[in-house]
Design a protein around this motif. Structure first.
Motif, mmCIF file in Angstrom:
data_model
loop_
_atom_site.group_PDB
_atom_site.id
_atom_site.type_symbol
_atom_site.label_atom_id
_atom_site.label_comp_id
_atom_site.label_asym_id
_atom_site.label_seq_id
_atom_site.Cartn_x
_atom_site.Cartn_y
_atom_site.Cartn_z
ATOM 1 N N ASP A 43 11.401 5.765 -2.655
ATOM 2 C CA ASP A 43 11.423 4.360 -3.028
ATOM 3 C C ASP A 43 10.825 3.440 -1.965
ATOM 4 O OD1 ASP A 43 13.407 4.516 -1.132
ATOM 5 O OD2 ASP A 43 15.020 3.761 -2.410
ATOM 6 N N ARG A 44 10.466 3.979 -0.790
ATOM 7 C CA ARG A 44 9.793 3.183 0.236
ATOM 8 C C ARG A 44 8.264 3.255 0.130
ATOM 9 N NH1 ARG A 44 12.468 -0.980 1.760
ATOM 10 N NH2 ARG A 44 14.295 -0.592 3.066
ATOM 11 N N ILE A 45 7.749 4.070 -0.764
ATOM 12 C CA ILE A 45 6.293 4.206 -0.881
ATOM 13 C C ILE A 45 5.615 2.865 -1.169
ATOM 14 C CG2 ILE A 45 4.447 5.197 -2.308
ATOM 15 C CD1 ILE A 45 6.071 7.771 -2.438
ATOM 16 N N PRO A 46 6.088 2.050 -2.118
ATOM 17 C CA PRO A 46 5.406 0.772 -2.375
ATOM 18 C C PRO A 46 5.370 -0.143 -1.153
ATOM 19 C CG PRO A 46 6.876 1.317 -4.194
ATOM 20 C CD PRO A 46 7.184 2.284 -3.102
ATOM 21 N N ALA A 47 6.488 -0.236 -0.421
ATOM 22 C CA ALA A 47 6.549 -1.140 0.731
ATOM 23 C C ALA A 47 5.690 -0.653 1.886
ATOM 24 C CB ALA A 47 8.003 -1.295 1.196
ATOM 25 N N LEU A 48 5.442 0.654 1.959
ATOM 26 C CA LEU A 48 4.719 1.219 3.098
ATOM 27 C C LEU A 48 3.326 1.717 2.733
ATOM 28 C CD1 LEU A 48 7.687 3.153 4.750
ATOM 29 C CD2 LEU A 48 6.604 1.064 5.581
ATOM 30 N N GLN A 49 2.771 1.232 1.626
ATOM 31 C CA GLN A 49 1.455 1.705 1.213
ATOM 32 C C GLN A 49 0.371 1.505 2.272
ATOM 33 O OE1 GLN A 49 -0.228 0.949 -2.572
ATOM 34 N NE2 GLN A 49 1.577 1.587 -3.718
ATOM 35 N N PRO A 50 0.296 0.331 2.945
ATOM 36 C CA PRO A 50 -0.737 0.189 3.990
ATOM 37 C C PRO A 50 -0.606 1.241 5.095
ATOM 38 C CG PRO A 50 0.156 -1.949 3.389
ATOM 39 C CD PRO A 50 1.038 -0.929 2.737
ATOM 40 N N LEU A 51 0.622 1.532 5.502
ATOM 41 C CA LEU A 51 0.838 2.544 6.540
ATOM 42 C C LEU A 51 0.464 3.930 6.031
ATOM 43 C CD1 LEU A 51 1.856 3.688 9.175
ATOM 44 C CD2 LEU A 51 4.206 3.371 8.361
ATOM 45 N N LEU A 52 0.812 4.254 4.798
ATOM 46 C CA LEU A 52 0.483 5.564 4.245
ATOM 47 C C LEU A 52 -1.033 5.741 4.111
ATOM 48 C CD1 LEU A 52 3.285 5.847 1.565
ATOM 49 C CD2 LEU A 52 3.137 7.093 3.717
ATOM 50 N N LYS A 53 -1.713 4.688 3.691
ATOM 51 C CA LYS A 53 -3.181 4.773 3.598
ATOM 52 C C LYS A 53 -3.799 4.988 4.972
ATOM 53 C CE LYS A 53 -3.581 1.995 -0.616
ATOM 54 N NZ LYS A 53 -4.028 0.702 -1.202
ATOM 55 N N TRP A 54 -3.209 4.335 5.989
ATOM 56 C CA TRP A 54 -3.701 4.523 7.352
ATOM 57 C C TRP A 54 -3.461 5.971 7.796
ATOM 58 C CZ3 TRP A 54 -1.720 6.106 11.982
ATOM 59 C CH2 TRP A 54 -2.488 5.848 13.112
ATOM 60 N N CYS A 55 -2.315 6.532 7.447
ATOM 61 C CA CYS A 55 -2.035 7.924 7.786
ATOM 62 C C CYS A 55 -3.053 8.863 7.155
ATOM 63 C CB CYS A 55 -0.623 8.305 7.324
ATOM 64 S SG CYS A 55 0.716 7.589 8.295
ATOM 65 N N VAL A 56 -3.392 8.606 5.893
ATOM 66 C CA VAL A 56 -4.390 9.438 5.220
ATOM 67 C C VAL A 56 -5.735 9.331 5.926
ATOM 68 C CG1 VAL A 56 -5.716 9.731 3.095
ATOM 69 C CG2 VAL A 56 -3.236 9.338 2.986
ATOM 70 N N ALA A 57 -6.154 8.106 6.234
ATOM 71 C CA ALA A 57 -7.459 7.889 6.868
ATOM 72 C C ALA A 57 -7.527 8.498 8.258
ATOM 73 C CB ALA A 57 -7.757 6.393 6.931
ATOM 74 N N ASN A 58 -6.389 8.571 8.959
ATOM 75 C CA ASN A 58 -6.385 9.045 10.348
ATOM 76 C C ASN A 58 -5.736 10.421 10.500
ATOM 77 O OD1 ASN A 58 -7.280 6.603 12.231
ATOM 78 N ND2 ASN A 58 -6.134 5.777 10.493
ATOM 79 N N ARG A 59 -5.518 11.098 9.371
ATOM 80 C CA ARG A 59 -4.995 12.458 9.366
ATOM 81 C C ARG A 59 -3.677 12.564 10.142
ATOM 82 N NH1 ARG A 59 -8.385 16.116 7.337
ATOM 83 N NH2 ARG A 59 -7.358 17.820 8.434
ATOM 84 N N VAL A 60 -2.824 11.581 9.932
ATOM 85 C CA VAL A 60 -1.471 11.605 10.488
ATOM 86 C C VAL A 60 -0.524 12.108 9.404
ATOM 87 C CG1 VAL A 60 0.434 10.181 11.359
ATOM 88 C CG2 VAL A 60 -1.908 9.775 12.166
ATOM 89 N N GLY A 61 0.255 13.118 9.700
ATOM 90 C CA GLY A 61 1.112 13.728 8.697
ATOM 91 C C GLY A 61 2.253 12.817 8.276
#
Length: 308
Positions: free
Chosen positions: A95-113
């Motif tokens: 349920d935190r995915i919507p609030a943390l979408q910018p951080l998750l996208k950054w993780c994807v772009a920077n290969r952070v698990g």
């Protein structure tokens, strides 16, 4: 009166009237876009899969010395805003995915698990139920030296906090939150202080830990001389016998010196300060605790600067 929990190291003698204030894993599967977040695995599996095959306990200790496990929404967001490159791993509830979408996208772009896990696993990762649905492993921000901090300090009115013996992480977190709110420039740590930011302190700070730098002092006499040369006045905070905080003109550049709960500050340090300040009250209780006292002290300084 609030007191810090037992377990703090023995303190030097308290000066008369001195204040009682004052007191992982590494090998993740490749990050995926949010909509393809992997199904949670059991906590122990994703903790164990990143442990180094060699080094064992020594490697784990070394990792803990340079990494900090943060939890709490504002604490993690603050690291992302100020030091995104420090983020090493991220765990969150679905349920935190919507609030943390910018951080998750950054993780994807920077290969952070990152990994979506359930509530029970977050409790275990944070060792707390107050994780607010997100936990992150981040690199620690090392304290600056006093010389570096003074070199980069802007001109004009400034305020910093010298913490002599404060050890309770919740007090530290509350102090950092007030410091960020009122625009404090640094928290100064004595040379021998073992005080360091913890996950609990960062959560209580609500993002303030990323805004207010910590500065490591050298020898006390040298530190005092350096601060005075930079135009600072040192103000010891005492329960009784000090000047009334609200009736005393405050210098444009001030260092509030705060001692540990119960023991107060070191008597030699208190004697070396230029001012002694007390917060007047009804006397119905002995004093405020260090975190509450800090908020009052900073509000007084801010008010006099704004109204000057």
């Amino acid at each position: 009166m609030h007191r810090d929990p037992p377990g703090n190291p023995p303190r030097r003698p308290r000066s008369p009237g001195a204040s009682p204030w004052g007191q992982a894993p590494s090998r993740e599967r490749e990050a995926r876009p949010i909509e393809r977040a992997p199904r949670p695995r059991p906590l122990q599996e994703h903790l164990d899969d990143g442990q180094p095959e060699q080094g064992g306990a020594a490697a784990a200790r070394e990792r803990r010395s340079v990494e900090l496990r943060l939890y709490g929404l504002n604490a993690v967001r603050a690291v992302f805003a100020h030091r995104p490159q420090a983020i090493r791993k991220l765990y969150l509830s679905e349920d935190r995915i919507p609030a943390l979408q910018p951080l998750l996208k950054w993780c994807v772009a920077n290969r952070v698990g990152y990994r979506v896990v359930d509530e029970v696993d977050l409790h275990k990762l944070a060792a707390s139920t107050h994780h607010e649905g997100v936990v992150a492993d981040v690199l620690r921000a090392e304290p600056e030296s006093l010389s570096t901090w003074l070199r980069d300090l802007p001109a004009g009115p400034q305020c910093a906090l010298w913490l002599d013996g404060v050890g309770n992480p919740h007090n530290l977190g509350a102090i950092l939150r007030s410091a960020a709110h009122f625009g404090v420039n640094a928290v100064l740590l004595p040379k021998q202080s073992t005080l360091a930011l913890s996950g609990a302190a960062a959560r209580v700070a609500e993002g303030g830990a990323e805004v207010v730098p910590m500065v490591r002092l050298g020898r006390t006499d040298n530190a005092i001389a350096q601060l005075r040369s930079a135009g600072f006045t040192l103000a010891a905070t005492v329960v009784q016998g000090g000047s009334d905080l609200f009736a005393t003109p405050l210098p444009q550049r001030v260092i509030y010196v705060l001692g540990a709960e119960s023991e107060g500050m070191d008597r030699d340090l208190a004697a070396a300060c230029d001012l002694s300040l007390s917060i007047p009250g009804t006397g119905a209780v002995e004093s405020l605790n260090v975190a509450a006292a800090t908020a009052v002290l900073l509000a007084a300084w801010r008010s006099k600067r704004v109204n000057a």
